[in-house]
Write a protein that holds these residues in place. Structure first.
Motif, PDB file in Angstrom:
ATOM      1  N   PRO A 218       7.721   0.449  10.572  1.00 54.94           N
ATOM      2  CA  PRO A 218       8.125   0.274   9.162  1.00 54.94           C
ATOM      3  C   PRO A 218       6.949   0.039   8.231  1.00 54.94           C
ATOM      4  O   PRO A 218       6.940   0.502   7.093  1.00 54.94           O
ATOM      5  N   LEU A 219       5.914  -0.680   8.736  1.00 55.87           N
ATOM      6  CA  LEU A 219       4.736  -0.908   7.905  1.00 55.87           C
ATOM      7  C   LEU A 219       4.017   0.416   7.656  1.00 55.87           C
ATOM      8  O   LEU A 219       3.587   0.710   6.530  1.00 55.87           O
ATOM      9  N   GLY A 220       3.866   1.237   8.698  1.00 55.67           N
ATOM     10  CA  GLY A 220       3.215   2.532   8.545  1.00 55.67           C
ATOM     11  C   GLY A 220       3.978   3.457   7.617  1.00 55.67           C
ATOM     12  O   GLY A 220       3.371   4.142   6.773  1.00 55.67           O
ATOM     13  N   CYS A 221       5.295   3.479   7.745  1.00 51.58           N
ATOM     14  CA  CYS A 221       6.109   4.333   6.861  1.00 51.58           C
ATOM     15  C   CYS A 221       6.008   3.865   5.409  1.00 51.58           C
ATOM     16  O   CYS A 221       6.029   4.684   4.485  1.00 51.58           O
ATOM     17  N   SER A 222       5.892   2.563   5.212  1.00 55.07           N
ATOM     18  CA  SER A 222       5.752   2.038   3.853  1.00 55.07           C
ATOM     19  C   SER A 222       4.407   2.433   3.254  1.00 55.07           C
ATOM     20  O   SER A 222       4.313   2.754   2.068  1.00 55.07           O
ATOM     21  N   VAL A 223       3.362   2.421   4.080  1.00 55.96           N
ATOM     22  CA  VAL A 223       2.045   2.870   3.611  1.00 55.96           C
ATOM     23  C   VAL A 223       2.081   4.363   3.306  1.00 55.96           C
ATOM     24  O   VAL A 223       1.494   4.829   2.316  1.00 55.96           O
ATOM     25  N   ILE A 224       2.780   5.127   4.136  1.00 51.85           N
ATOM     26  CA  ILE A 224       2.928   6.566   3.880  1.00 51.85           C
ATOM     27  C   ILE A 224       3.621   6.801   2.544  1.00 51.85           C
ATOM     28  O   ILE A 224       3.259   7.714   1.788  1.00 51.85           O
ATOM     29  N   ALA A 225       4.605   5.961   2.229  1.00 54.70           N
ATOM     30  CA  ALA A 225       5.296   6.093   0.937  1.00 54.70           C
ATOM     31  C   ALA A 225       4.321   5.920  -0.220  1.00 54.70           C
ATOM     32  O   ALA A 225       4.365   6.660  -1.205  1.00 54.70           O
ATOM     33  N   VAL A 226       3.417   4.954  -0.094  1.00 52.42           N
ATOM     34  CA  VAL A 226       2.411   4.740  -1.141  1.00 52.42           C
ATOM     35  C   VAL A 226       1.465   5.935  -1.229  1.00 52.42           C
ATOM     36  O   VAL A 226       1.119   6.391  -2.333  1.00 52.42           O
ATOM     37  N   ILE A 227       1.066   6.470  -0.069  1.00 48.66           N
ATOM     38  CA  ILE A 227       0.181   7.640  -0.062  1.00 48.66           C
ATOM     39  C   ILE A 227       0.860   8.830  -0.727  1.00 48.66           C
ATOM     40  O   ILE A 227       0.259   9.539  -1.541  1.00 48.66           O
ATOM     41  N   TRP A 228       2.124   9.045  -0.396  1.00 48.23           N
ATOM     42  CA  TRP A 228       2.861  10.150  -1.013  1.00 48.23           C
ATOM     43  C   TRP A 228       2.965   9.963  -2.526  1.00 48.23           C
ATOM     44  O   TRP A 228       2.805  10.914  -3.285  1.00 48.23           O
ATOM     45  N   GLN A 229       3.256   8.738  -2.935  1.00 47.78           N
ATOM     46  CA  GLN A 229       3.383   8.482  -4.369  1.00 47.78           C
ATOM     47  C   GLN A 229       2.085   8.810  -5.102  1.00 47.78           C
ATOM     48  O   GLN A 229       2.092   9.534  -6.108  1.00 47.78           O
ATOM     49  N   LEU A 230       0.962   8.310  -4.591  1.00 48.84           N
ATOM     50  CA  LEU A 230      -0.324   8.549  -5.252  1.00 48.84           C
ATOM     51  C   LEU A 230      -0.699  10.030  -5.211  1.00 48.84           C
ATOM     52  O   LEU A 230      -1.222  10.577  -6.188  1.00 48.84           O
ATOM     53  N   GLY A 231      -0.425  10.685  -4.087  1.00 47.73           N
ATOM     54  CA  GLY A 231      -0.736  12.104  -3.982  1.00 47.73           C
ATOM     55  C   GLY A 231       0.085  12.950  -4.942  1.00 47.73           C
ATOM     56  O   GLY A 231      -0.439  13.872  -5.585  1.00 47.73           O
TER      57      GLY A 231
END
Length: 797
Positions: A267-280
């Motif tokens: 869940p922590l990794g998926c949450s970080v991925i969400a932030v990466i997707w948002q910024l990208g």
């Protein structure tokens, strides 16, 4: 009505079955697709840059700003500018060493890209002149004489010229120990046409000016919007540090909660991925991160963690009932799809309502937050269950969940008191008392800045220290309010116009908060007196137009336009506090109402304080409009999902109470409603609605089974309620550390978000079941049924 609701919900129900079968029967394809997209968006996110603009910070559709933009070309130096004060630690400015330093700094600033060179002012620029009345008439020239060579004689001449120039208190300090370089800025780089990079400009000011010329004998003070933004962007490094600390705290607490390595890292990794997707995605759409939206990635991370914990918790429960990892993940997906999707849609649509505020920086924040919530649907609602179906929750976490089901926690059983009539009545009574207290204290909530200087930074920050130096040593503050007086062409200098402007300036002397003012009328009066042997009896606007014309043979730049249809009145204020701006705007409006005519019109407003006044007016109106939209959208989605007005009240009432208490807290702490703080209320509602939807959705599944409210609530607390409590506490602990940030507005956000995380959690765990009890809420018809028994391993496409 029921048919309409079914029609609206049909696509969601249809998408649930399709998404479930596609995700869990094509897991490798799903993971490969997500991996490729994440790599691409990570590359894009690495290229995102800070994006700040003076125009983005002001409401361009407000009449004040429209008036400024209409006359922008004639108001050089009265918009976006910085002030560089060069000060001596001992002695005064009339030394060869200081004058050489001031000249070099003026030249350095002149050549910085983005500077409006024609409007730059310093005693070393030719547009600053002195005048004197002699027996032969007026004489004058530049403050720095052509024959200046650093000798004592020419330095004395500079002293005399400064006294005759009228710049004491403006460009030269009252104590003659410092001098200012006024640096107007363009909004775009003159060579590339790109928006002016305030981070780069701030770095240039530090390296080319402060670091280069500061010494034991010379000190440098820099103020202005561009420097505030530059310092905020510079503080982004601290924002990243606090973000990392919050992630570390979440990691530790999540492991202590789940006792599963995969249940922590996934869940922590998926949450970080969400932030990466948002910024990208923001980079792909052409957006950057301005200083006021730098906290949005953390909010996206917080929302993602909240949903991730619910999914992991449900998977652990299903595993405890004997399901393998694939089946447990699939059941969790089915159980949480509709409540999770409803909560995230409520978040996203609630955030997007910030667009109603016609200030671009807030609209950009709304887009960034809504985009972040949209990607959470993909990364945490879709990707997370698929990964967990492959790695599993682990035997230790499964056994722990099994023990928890067998041995109910006495703490959760005590909380069921609030789902019974006496406890419910007690909880609602306390909530009503808090509501009354919050409304009473909230009356003191003010719009705009309540502190001097830059409230976004701490009062002991370098910028606010520089600002205090200029305020204390100069008669003209950095808080400038400009009234634009418009006339017909060639009529700005006639007697009627100048006399009315002169009367207007005298009227302003009685307005609290006004230091002084300057206009074309002042030039005319001073020169007229000079033409008459300097007699103070003649220091007035002459009725003889020929005398007026003679007095205006030379007019300093910025006091009239070429067609003589505009004469700005430049007003210097004590500060830009909300109360000061309200008094000034009210006074100007009153004068304009009484004196405007077809020949002359008084229009507000330019200058940094003028823009601040416009922003305050927009925010004062928009905050209630925004709240109406937020609660309207969230309420509609909850109503469509649960089809019950009683349920809607149970979910919305705790959120509304938290919003009111948050406003009361802001009033108590002296935090005004402004660009930096307004969005936090909408963001808090968006995060809080997740708790209510998950709690009620789970409780309803037990009510549908025929359990009484008390037992349904107890079972909810043992499952979903435990996750909500953990999430609220974890996120609150993560953001409360922001109070130590050197950026004050981040510290304020940390306090407000901590408060809203905790109160939203308590509202969902205590007030929601209390309202359900008093409103006699039964099972919601047609709602989501528990599905643990209807999904088997051999269920294939």
């Amino acid at each position: 009505m029921s048919k309409l609701v079914n029609l609206l919900l049909a696509p969601i129900k249809a998408s649930e079955e399709f998404a479930e079968r596609f995700l869990f029967h094509r897991r490798i394809l799903v993971l490969l697709t997500f991996s490729l997209v994440t790599l691409f968006l990570a590359w894009q996110a690495a290229q995102i840059r800070p994006d700040a603009s003076f125009v983005k910070m002001i409401p361009t559709s407000h009449p004040y700003v429209e008036n400024y933009l209409k006359n922008r070309d004639d108001l050089a130096g009265l918009g976006n500018s910085i002030r560089v004060a060069v000060a001596v630690n001992d002695g005064d400015i009339f030394t060869a060493e200081f004058q050489q330093t001031l000249q070099q700094i003026t030249d350095e600033l002149f050549f910085i890209p983005g500077v409006d060179r024609a409007a730059l002012k310093s005693i070393w620029t030719p547009n600053i002149r002195w005048t004197e009345v002699t027996e032969e008439g007026f004489v004058g020239g530049p403050v720095i004489p052509a024959e200046y060579d650093g000798s004592p004689e020419t330095l004395e001449q500079i002293r005399v010229n400064v006294l005759r120039s009228g710049q004491v208190g403006r460009l030269v300090a009252n104590d003659f120990r410092s001098a200012i370089v006024q640096v107007p800025l363009f909004d775009r780089h003159p060579d590339t046409g790109d928006k002016l990079n305030y981070q780069e400009l701030s770095q240039q000011l530090e390296s080319l000016i402060r670091d280069k010329y500061r010494s034991d004998s010379i000190n440098i003070h820099i103020t202005g919007f561009a420097k505030v933004v530059g310092d905020l962007i510079e503080g982004a490094a601290q924002v990243a540090v606090f973000f990392g600390i919050a992630m570390l705290i979440t990691l530790v607490l999540l492991y202590l909660y789940s006792r599963s390595i995969t249940g922590t890292l996934v869940p922590l990794g998926c949450s970080v991925i969400a932030v990466i997707w948002q910024l990208g995605l923001l980079k792909l759409l052409g957006y950057g991160l301005d200083p006021y939206s730098m906290l949005v990635p953390f909010l996206v991370f917080a929302i993602a963690v909240s949903h991730g914990v619910q999914i992991v918790n449900t998977i652990a429960q299903e595993s405890a009932r004997g399901a393998d990892s694939w089946l447990a993940a699939r059941r969790a997906f089915r159980a949480l799809y509709i409540p999770g999707l409803t909560a995230l849609l409520s978040d996203g649509l609630g955030f997007i309502t910030l667009i109603v505020i016609e200030i671009q920086v807030i609209q950009d924040l709304a887009i960034a937050a809504s985009l972040g919530v949209a990607v959470i649907i993909l990364t945490n609602l879709f990707l997370l269950p698929v990964i967990m179906s492959l790695v599993g929750i682990g035997d230790h976490a499964t056994q722990r969940a099994r023990r928890a089901e067998q041995n109910q926690n006495s703490f959760w059983r005590k909380l069921t008191w609030f789902s019974q009539p006496k406890g419910a009545l007690c909880a609602v009574t306390i909530a009503l008392l808090l509501l009354i207290g919050g409304l009473y204290q909230g009356k003191n909530l003010q719009i705009g800045d309540l502190d001097t200087g830059a409230p976004e930074l701490r009062q002991d920050s370098r910028y606010n220290t520089d600002n205090r130096f200029i305020t204390e040593n100069y008669s003209t503050s950095s808080d400038v309010f400009v009234v634009m007086v418009t006339t017909e062409a060639e009529q700005c200098s006639n007697f009627t116009s100048l006399a009315l402007v002169d009367r207007f300036q005298y009227y302003l002397t009685n307005v609290e908060g006004v230091q002084s003012s300057v206009s074309l009328a002042d030039v005319s009066k001073r020169v007229t007196a000079g033409l008459n042997e300097g007699s103070l009896k003649w220091r007035t606007v002459s009725r003889n137009q020929l005398v007026i014309n003679a007095s205006l043979s030379y007019v300093p730049a910025g006091l009239m336009n070429p067609s003589c249809s505009l004469l700005p009145v430049i007003i210097f204020l004590d500060d830009h506090k909300a109360a000061t701006l309200q008094r000034v705007t009210a006074a100007v409006e009153q004068f304009a109402d009484q004196n405007d005519s077809e020949q002359i019109v008084f229009e507000m407003a330019a200058g940094n304080s003028g823009f601040e006044a416009a922003t305050n007016e927009v925010i004062g109106t928009a905050q209630y409009q925004m709240l109406a939209w937020v609660y309207g959208v969230v309420g509609l989605l909850c109503l469509l999902t649960f089809r019950s007005v009683k349920t809607l009240i149970c979910i919305i009432a705790p959120l509304a109470l938290t919003s009111i208490l948050c406003q009361a807290l802001m009033a108590s702490m002296g935090i005004g409603v402004k660009v930096a703080t307004l969005p936090v209320i909408a963001l808090g509602v968006g995060i809080g609605v997740d708790y209510g939807i998950y709690i009620y959705s789970k409780m309803n599944t037990y009510l549908v089974q025929g359990l009484p409210l008390k037992e349904a609530y107890l079972n909810t607390l043992e499952t979903t309620g435990k996750s909500v409590a953990f999430t609220g506490l974890t996120l609150a602990i993560g953001v409360v550390l922001w109070v130590f940030s050197p950026i004050k507005f981040q510290a304020d956000m940390g306090i407000l978000l901590t408060f809203m995380f905790l109160w939203n959690m308590l509202g969902a765990l205590i007030l929601l079941p209390a309202l359900a009890c008093l409103l006699n809420c039964g099972p919601v018809s047609g709602s989501k049924q528990p599905i643990s028994s209807d999904l088997e391993v051999n269920d294939v496409v």
